[in-house]
Design a protein around this motif. Structure first.
Motif, PDB file in Angstrom:
ATOM      1  N   TYR A 153      -2.577  13.696  -1.477  1.00 46.79           N
ATOM      2  CA  TYR A 153      -1.318  14.202  -2.035  1.00 46.79           C
ATOM      3  C   TYR A 153      -1.546  14.593  -3.489  1.00 46.79           C
ATOM      4  N   GLN A 171      -4.723  13.396  -7.780  1.00 48.30           N
ATOM      5  CA  GLN A 171      -4.299  13.211  -6.406  1.00 48.30           C
ATOM      6  C   GLN A 171      -4.461  11.751  -5.994  1.00 48.30           C
ATOM      7  N   GLU A 230      -5.104   9.474  -2.370  1.00 49.62           N
ATOM      8  CA  GLU A 230      -5.525   9.637  -0.980  1.00 49.62           C
ATOM      9  C   GLU A 230      -5.179   8.386  -0.175  1.00 49.62           C
ATOM     10  N   TYR A 252       7.846   1.080  -2.864  1.00 54.38           N
ATOM     11  CA  TYR A 252       7.899   2.394  -3.518  1.00 54.38           C
ATOM     12  C   TYR A 252       8.972   2.352  -4.593  1.00 54.38           C
ATOM     13  N   LEU A 259       2.380   7.738  -9.194  1.00 53.50           N
ATOM     14  CA  LEU A 259       2.617   8.861  -8.276  1.00 53.50           C
ATOM     15  C   LEU A 259       3.420   9.971  -8.937  1.00 53.50           C
ATOM     16  N   LEU A 299       4.716  13.547  -7.371  1.00 57.81           N
ATOM     17  CA  LEU A 299       4.694  13.534  -5.904  1.00 57.81           C
ATOM     18  C   LEU A 299       5.834  14.364  -5.328  1.00 57.81           C
ATOM     19  N   GLN A 331       6.958  15.393  -1.566  1.00 57.10           N
ATOM     20  CA  GLN A 331       5.981  14.778  -0.657  1.00 57.10           C
ATOM     21  C   GLN A 331       6.269  13.289  -0.418  1.00 57.10           C
ATOM     22  N   LYS A 332       7.301  12.760  -1.109  1.00 64.42           N
ATOM     23  CA  LYS A 332       7.571  11.318  -1.091  1.00 64.42           C
ATOM     24  C   LYS A 332       7.753  10.762   0.322  1.00 64.42           C
ATOM     25  N   ASP A 383       6.909  11.955   3.257  1.00 67.13           N
ATOM     26  CA  ASP A 383       5.692  12.049   4.063  1.00 67.13           C
ATOM     27  C   ASP A 383       4.668  11.016   3.591  1.00 67.13           C
ATOM     28  N   PHE A 384       4.572  10.833   2.290  1.00 63.23           N
ATOM     29  CA  PHE A 384       3.640   9.842   1.738  1.00 63.23           C
ATOM     30  C   PHE A 384       3.979   8.441   2.245  1.00 63.23           C
ATOM     31  N   ASN A 385       5.246   8.066   2.175  1.00 55.90           N
ATOM     32  CA  ASN A 385       5.663   6.742   2.625  1.00 55.90           C
ATOM     33  C   ASN A 385       5.411   6.552   4.118  1.00 55.90           C
TER      34      ASN A 385
END
Length: 611
Positions: A522, A529, A531, A555, A583, A586, A589-590, A592-594
């Motif tokens: 991300y 980034q 990973e 988070y 982060l 981010l 993209q939060k 999707d990241f979680n």
């Protein structure tokens, strides 16, 4: 364990949790308010006494009279007073939103909340009791209960959310003369989240679908079998099913709910038959099973299930939303309590319906036929489950044709002579997609033909001379098509399971894990980034945080840049050690990241549990 017994055990646990959820926070609020009001009463009387002592113009008797006036009308009760002589006192002390005014009305709200909780528990018990009376009352009581609990859950979330926010300010303000903004904000966010979850679930449209893998059978494909079903239906004095569906599942069932088969939705009365089971049942034993299923049509069982089923699904989805909706966790227990009571009523009624259907099938064919069919179906279901379980536990990828159907068909008779068979059959239940069936031994006793456990093997080992599967012209082709599709899905599920199961020991296993869990990067601000991979989290320009070292994840959103707080298994100076993954940048993209972090960490936990 018998599902009926499990439900009874769950009932006590649900009742205890529901009582705590309904009464704990209102009781704490009521208790705190009473404590604070008593303290204020004492402080106020002392202040008034000190004030009157300084007023030298008043005689001793006048001071006593005034103190007696305030003693008879404590500060905690003045807001509820309507005495004309106390009007000035009331107006001075009960200014809207003032401390005395708040304590008075919050105490009343907490008291009524406790009363409302008691009424709700009695309502749950009463509506639950009605569900045991009759099938008609089941549906009506559930509709009433569903509406009552929906309103009650909304009120409970709003009230308890208010209590939580109010207490987060007043407990510290009253006891230590300070308040904590973070505590109030957290309580407020939980309350708002709960209300939002309630509103979202109230207006959520439930998607329901009854699907089965199978094919619709035409009269041209099985003329004698369909003629026999019509004959049995006439003798049972019930209409012939609108649709006959055949498949490879290990059960027979009937339904009047819409049924999706091969992408098409069937409406009306549907009868499902298992071709593999038809092959192990004699025609007489199969007639007994078909008679049992047709008896459900005659008794109105399928109509009641079709009517109630969608409502139960809607309720279950609503309750699940309460379990995961922040402060809505306080309403989940009492809604689950009602569901448990209602399910116990359904289970009790289901047993009666199964016994009645067995009785009618025994009269239609014979008690021996229905008893033997129950033994054979249980044996086949157990052996197939054991075969598939052993195959799924393999740590190697499944290659080529699995041949599950053939393995079960060929191994069933040797299985019937094994010690494993005897152990499995002691707790055997008949599988069914819509109902829980009573234990095998009880069902045989009810029809008046009990086969001793020692003789089960002989019943299963008896190969029928003729079966109704023989009458289905293209039965083999139907089975082949369905088994091929089933085995492909089975292999796909096993393939995914291996990706969760492996701690890669070689290149082949590593490639398999990476197939489902490749590294996901991300982008952050300043070209940095982070990973996420199967091994752990790799922050920008920092060392990998292995999943083995992770105890918890949190988070954090911030206007200065989001972050992920990782609580480690390693102990720090005070409590567990933590590290923070920055982060910033981010952005969108939060979510999707979680989701990826949760999925990859879950994979690691499953892998460790497997080991």
């Amino acid at each position: 364990m018998d599902p009926h017994t499990t439900l009874r055990r769950d009932l006590f646990k649900s009742a205890l949790l529901a009582t705590l959820a309904l009464f704990l926070l209102p009781a704490l609020t009521y208790g705190f308010v009473r404590y604070a009001q008593r303290a204020d009463d004492v402080t106020f009387l002392r202040s008034m006494e000190a004030r009157f002592q300084t007023e030298t113009a008043l005689s001793f008797e006048e001071r006593q009279q005034r103190m007696d006036f305030y003693r008879a009308r404590p500060l905690s009760k003045i807001c509820a007073s309507n005495e004309p002589e106390a009007q000035d006192y009331r107006e001075a002390m009960c200014e809207p939103w003032g401390e005395t005014w708040q304590f008075h009305y919050v105490r009343k709200a907490a008291g009524w909340s406790l009363v409302g909780g008691a009424v709700l528990m009695l309502s749950i018990a009463g509506l639950g009791a009605l569900a045991f009376k009759s099938r008609k009352l089941q549906y009506r009581s559930f509709l009433v209960g569903w509406r009552v609990l929906m309103v009650a859950s909304a009120l409970a979330v709003v009230l308890q959310g208010f209590f939580a926010v109010w207490l987060s300010f007043w407990v510290t303000a009253f006891l230590w003369h300070k308040y904590y903004i973070k505590l109030i904000v957290v309580a407020g966010l939980l309350a708002l989240g709960g209300v939002a979850a309630i509103v979202a679930k109230i207006f959520h449209k439930t998607q329901s679908s009854n699907g089965v893998d199978g094919e619709v059978l035409t009269e041209a494909q099985a003329p004698l079998l369909l003629r026999r079903i019509k004959h049995l239906a006439d003798r049972m004095r019930t209409p012939v099913p609108d649709h006959i569906v055949v498949g490879i599942d290990t059960n027979f069932f009937v339904t009047q709910a819409p049924l999706t088969v091969g992408g098409k939705t069937l409406t009306g009365r549907s009868l499902f038959m298992s071709i593999p089971l038809l092959r192990v049942l004699s025609t007489q034993e199969a007639d007994a099973v078909l008679g049992h299923e047709l008896a459900h049509f005659r008794g109105g069982d399928t109509q009641a299930s079709a009517l109630l089923g969608p409502k139960l699904l809607q309720y279950d989805q609503y309750v699940e939303g309460m379990r995961t909706g922040g402060l809505t966790v306080v309403v989940y227990p009492f809604m689950q309590l009602y569901r448990t009571i209602f399910q116990l009523a359904l289970s009790t009624d289901s047993r009666k319906r199964e016994f009645r259907a067995d009785h009618l099938a025994a009269k239609l064919v014979s008690p021996q036929a229905i008893a033997q069919s129950l033994i054979k179906i249980s044996a086949y279901a157990n052996y197939r489950a054991n075969t598939e379980s052993a195959l799924f536990q393999s740590d190697n990828q499944l290659q080529g044709t699995l041949g599950i159907g053939a393995k079960v068909a060929q191994g069933l008779y040797p299985y019937a002579a094994s010690d494993e068979f005897f152990d499995d059959m002691r707790t055997a239940h008949i599988p069914h997609p819509f109902d829980s069936h009573p234990p095998l031994e009880q069902r045989m006793k009810k029809v008046g033909h009990v086969v001793e456990p020692a003789a089960y093997g002989a019943v299963v080992a008896e190969v029928p001379k003729r079966t109704w599967a023989d009458d289905i012209i293209d039965a083999r082709d139907i089975e082949d098509r369905l088994w091929n599709a089933y085995e492909q899905q089975f292999a796909s599920n096993h393939d995914m399971a291996l990706a969760y199961r492996y701690e890669p020991a070689n290149e082949e296993q590593l490639a398999h894990v990476l197939k489902y869990f490749p590294p996901v990067a991300y982008k952050l601000r300043n070209n940095a980034q982070v990973e996420v991979n199967y091994q752990g989290i790799l922050p920008a320009d920092e060392a990998l945080i292995p999943w083995d070292s992770v105890k918890a994840l949190q988070y954090n959103e911030s206007s200065f840049g989001d972050s992920l707080t990782v609580t480690l298994n390693e102990k720090g100076l005070v409590g567990a050690k933590t590290t923070k993954v920055k982060l910033g940048g981010l952005g969108k993209q939060k979510d999707d990241f979680n989701a990826v972090v949760d999925r990859y960490w879950h994979r690691h936990q499953v892998m460790r549990a497997q080991q």
